[in-house]
Design a protein around this motif. Structure first.
Motif, PDB file in Angstrom:
ATOM      1  N   UNK A 118       0.841  -1.302   0.132  1.00  9.96           N
ATOM      2  CA  UNK A 118       0.103   0.068  -0.045  1.00  9.96           C
ATOM      3  C   UNK A 118       1.061   1.294  -0.226  1.00  9.96           C
ATOM      4  N   UNK A 119       1.915   1.160   0.814  1.00 13.11           N
ATOM      5  CA  UNK A 119       2.717   2.444   0.878  1.00 13.11           C
ATOM      6  C   UNK A 119       3.478   2.637  -0.328  1.00 13.11           C
ATOM      7  N   UNK A 120       3.904   1.621  -0.972  1.00 14.58           N
ATOM      8  CA  UNK A 120       4.756   1.693  -2.348  1.00 14.58           C
ATOM      9  C   UNK A 120       3.726   2.400  -3.419  1.00 14.58           C
ATOM     10  N   UNK A 121       2.569   1.772  -3.284  1.00 12.78           N
ATOM     11  CA  UNK A 121       1.499   2.484  -4.374  1.00 12.78           C
ATOM     12  C   UNK A 121       1.128   3.799  -4.078  1.00 12.78           C
ATOM     13  N   UNK A 122       1.482   4.468  -2.978  1.00 10.42           N
ATOM     14  CA  UNK A 122       1.203   5.841  -2.679  1.00 10.42           C
ATOM     15  C   UNK A 122       2.455   6.590  -2.477  1.00 10.42           C
ATOM     16  N   UNK A 123       3.530   5.997  -3.131  1.00  6.88           N
ATOM     17  CA  UNK A 123       4.905   6.889  -3.172  1.00  6.88           C
ATOM     18  C   UNK A 123       5.468   7.146  -1.982  1.00  6.88           C
ATOM     19  N   UNK A 124       5.008   6.226  -0.932  1.00  6.85           N
ATOM     20  CA  UNK A 124       5.380   6.520   0.594  1.00  6.85           C
ATOM     21  C   UNK A 124       6.569   5.345   0.592  1.00  6.85           C
ATOM     22  N   UNK A 129      -3.485  -7.910  -5.813  1.00  9.30           N
ATOM     23  CA  UNK A 129      -3.236  -6.825  -6.993  1.00  9.30           C
ATOM     24  C   UNK A 129      -3.328  -5.504  -6.716  1.00  9.30           C
ATOM     25  N   UNK A 130      -2.850  -4.581  -7.430  1.00  8.81           N
ATOM     26  CA  UNK A 130      -2.583  -3.288  -6.952  1.00  8.81           C
ATOM     27  C   UNK A 130      -4.092  -2.657  -6.984  1.00  8.81           C
ATOM     28  N   UNK A 131      -4.977  -3.178  -7.737  1.00  7.89           N
ATOM     29  CA  UNK A 131      -6.564  -2.526  -7.556  1.00  7.89           C
ATOM     30  C   UNK A 131      -7.143  -3.137  -6.398  1.00  7.89           C
ATOM     31  N   UNK A 178       0.436  14.495   1.088  1.00  9.49           N
ATOM     32  CA  UNK A 178      -0.592  14.166   0.147  1.00  9.49           C
ATOM     33  C   UNK A 178      -1.344  12.859   0.307  1.00  9.49           C
ATOM     34  N   UNK A 179      -0.838  11.916   1.260  1.00 14.52           N
ATOM     35  CA  UNK A 179      -2.029  10.968   1.337  1.00 14.52           C
ATOM     36  C   UNK A 179      -1.515  10.231   2.675  1.00 14.52           C
ATOM     37  N   UNK A 180      -2.342   9.168   3.149  1.00  8.03           N
ATOM     38  CA  UNK A 180      -2.268   8.783   4.530  1.00  8.03           C
ATOM     39  C   UNK A 180      -1.000   7.897   4.500  1.00  8.03           C
ATOM     40  N   UNK A 181      -0.542   7.023   3.627  1.00  8.50           N
ATOM     41  CA  UNK A 181       0.341   6.216   3.635  1.00  8.50           C
ATOM     42  C   UNK A 181       1.608   6.899   4.139  1.00  8.50           C
ATOM     43  N   UNK A 182       1.674   8.091   3.622  1.00  5.95           N
ATOM     44  CA  UNK A 182       2.979   8.956   3.899  1.00  5.95           C
ATOM     45  C   UNK A 182       2.960   9.501   5.522  1.00  5.95           C
ATOM     46  N   UNK A 183       1.777   9.586   5.951  1.00  4.44           N
ATOM     47  CA  UNK A 183       1.612  10.091   7.361  1.00  4.44           C
ATOM     48  C   UNK A 183       2.239   8.719   8.269  1.00  4.44           C
ATOM     49  N   UNK A 184       2.137   7.761   7.823  1.00  2.00           N
ATOM     50  CA  UNK A 184       2.716   6.247   8.530  1.00  2.00           C
ATOM     51  C   UNK A 184       4.340   6.453   8.319  1.00  2.00           C
ATOM     52  N   UNK A 185       4.839   6.756   7.179  1.00  2.60           N
ATOM     53  CA  UNK A 185       6.283   6.654   6.730  1.00  2.60           C
ATOM     54  C   UNK A 185       6.984   7.714   7.299  1.00  2.60           C
ATOM     55  N   UNK A 186       6.271   8.924   6.881  1.00  3.13           N
ATOM     56  CA  UNK A 186       7.216  10.183   7.449  1.00  3.13           C
ATOM     57  C   UNK A 186       6.767  10.673   8.771  1.00  3.13           C
TER      58      UNK A 186
END
Lengths: 248, 248
Positions: free
Chosen positions: A86-92, B186-188, B213-221
Motif C-alpha cells: 500500500x505504501x509503495x502504491x502511494x509513493x511512500x 493486485x494493485x487494484x 498528500x496521502x495517508x501512507x506518507x503519514x505513516x512513513x514520514x
C-alpha cells in the motif's frame, strides 16, 4: 464469559464436522477487532480447509493427525507485505523490513489469534496451537505461498472436540505474576512452585517410561533438547533475513 | 461474550479508581489459563500499581499520561529465567537461551496478555497496549529489575474507562484472511482495501494538519519512520544478546 477463559483446554482429537461459514466469519471478525499497532493490522490468517492442502501442511507439523482430522487449520502470520505494498502504491517509502516490525507484526498476529481462539471456544469449538510452526516455518512459507514480508508464527487447529480432557494444571498464580517489580525467586520458592507437579502420578509415570530421575530432565533431554533448539533458532533467524525482516 | 471481542476499543483516558484485588486476581487467573508451549508458562506479568513505580515507567512510554492516570500497568514479559532456574536446580541442563525460545516465550506471553485483556473488558474495564515497550525495553529491564532471560514485549494499561471512543475502523475482513493459501494482492485490490479509510474525514484532517498528500506518507514520514525503526531493531537485537536469548 470469563468462564470460557478459565475452562480452556487444548483439544487434539476433533470431529470432522465442518464449521458453518457464518460462524467462522464471526470468529474471524472477532480476531480482526483485537488491538493492533497504529491500526495497521500487520498480520494475515491463512484459513486452510481443503483436505489436500492440509495434507501438505501435515509434515510441517510432524504428522500430528489433528491437522487432517479437524476441519480447519489457521496459520497465523506476521505480515508487513500488505501494508508495505500500500505504501509503495502511494509513493511512500515503507521501512518495515526490519526486526522491530517483525516483532510488532508478531504481536498483532498473536492478539488476533487469541481473539479467534476465545471466540471459537465461546461457541463450543476446540483449538490447539501448534508450536511446530516455528520449527518448519520455511516449509510452511513454500506450502502456503507466503510472499516476502510474511512469516508464520503459530498455527491454530480448529474444530468440534472429540475428546473431553481434564483441565491441565498450571503453576500457582504467584509463579507468573510479580507485583511492582520482578521479585526474583529463591531456590526454595522454585522448589515450592513445582512441588505439586513433580509429585503427581503423571510425573511418576513419565519418569518410569523415560528412565529419568526428574521432570526437568524430561524437558531438557526428551522434549526440547539443545541441539533442536539451536537448529530452530538458526533456521528461523536465517528465514528472517531471507524473507526481508533483517534490514537494520 | 463474542460481543465483548467485537466491541473492543482501546481506552486512553482512565478513572483513578483502583481495581478490586479479587477482580484483578480473576483476570490474572484467566491469563494463566491461556495455551502455553509444553505447559512451561514462559512468561511473567509485572503488575505495577504503586504510583511512584508507574512514574518511573512513564518515560519508558514517552510520557503517555495514562501510565500514571490508570490504576494499573501490566508489563508483559517473555521469561525463560524461571523455567531455566528450575532445570538447574534439578541437574537438568536448560538450553532455552536462544532465539527459538525467545519466540516461543513471546507467544506464551502474548496469549496470556490477550486473555487478561478479554477478561478485563468482560468486566467493564478498559485497556490500552503500549507499543513503546519494545522501543525502550532496555530501560524497562532496569526499572522493573528484570533478570537475564526475561524481556518485555508489550505493556497493558488497565483501569476503568473515562472516555467512550467510537469503534475504530478496520480493513475489510478479506484483507487479512486468506483461504487455503496466501492470495497475493493486485494493485487494484490494495486500492480498494484502503479506499474507505483514505476517503474519510479523519484522513482529510490528518493530511491538512501534516501537509502531506496521502495517508501512507503519514505513516512513513510521521508515525513510524525509517530512522526510528532501524534504531529500535538494533537496540532490541542487542538486548536479546545481552539478556541471554542469542546463544545459538
Amino acid at each position: 464469559m470469563i468462564n470460557t477463559l478459565l475452562k480452556h483446554r487444548s483439544i487434539r482429537k476433533f470431529k470432522s464436522t465442518p464449521i458453518p461459514e457464518e460462524e467462522l466469519r464471526e470468529m474471524l471478525e472477532a480476531a480482526s477487532r483485537a488491538s493492533t499497532c497504529g491500526n495497521m493490522q500487520l498480520y494475515s490468517l491463512i484459513v486452510t480447509r481443503d483436505k489436500a492442502m492440509r495434507e501438505k501442511l501435515l509434515p510441517c507439523h510432524f504428522g500430528q493427525q489433528m491437522v487432517v482430522e479437524a476441519p480447519c487449520v489457521v496459520t497465523v502470520c506476521a505480515d508487513v507485505h500488505r501494508f508495505s505494498m500500500w505504501c509503495e502504491q502511494r509513493d511512500a517509502e515503507p521501512a518495515y523490513d526490519n526486526f522491530a516490525w517483525f516483532l510488532t507484526a508478531t504481536i498483532d498476529a498473536l492478539l488476533a489469534a487469541q481473539n479467534l481462539v476465545v471466540a471459537a471456544e465461546a461457541r463450543g469449538l476446540g483449538i490447539c496451537y501448534l508450536g511446530t510452526t516455528i520449527y518448519t516455518a520455511g516449509e510452511i512459507v513454500k506450502t502456503l505461498n507466503l510472499p516476502k514480508g510474511v512469516l508464520p508464527v503459530t498455527t491454530i487447529v480448529l474444530g468440534y472436540p472429540d475428546e473431553k480432557p481434564e483441565l491441565t494444571d498450571r503453576l500457582p498464580q504467584d509463579a507468573v505474576v510479580h507485583f511492582e517489580q520482578y521479585n526474583d525467586y529463591t531456590a526454595a520458592e522454585i522448589d515450592e512452585l513445582w512441588a505439586e507437579r513433580e509429585e503427581s502420578e503423571l510425573t511418576k509415570q513419565l519418569l518410569a517410561e523415560n528412565g529419568l530421575p526428574n521432570l526437568a530432565r524430561i524437558f531438557t533431554e526428551r522434549r526440547y533438547v539443545k541441539e533442536d533448539n539451536v537448529a530452530i533458532s538458526r533456521s528461523y533467524l536465517e528465514l528472517l533475513k531471507e524473507r526481508g525482516f533483517m534490514n537494520q
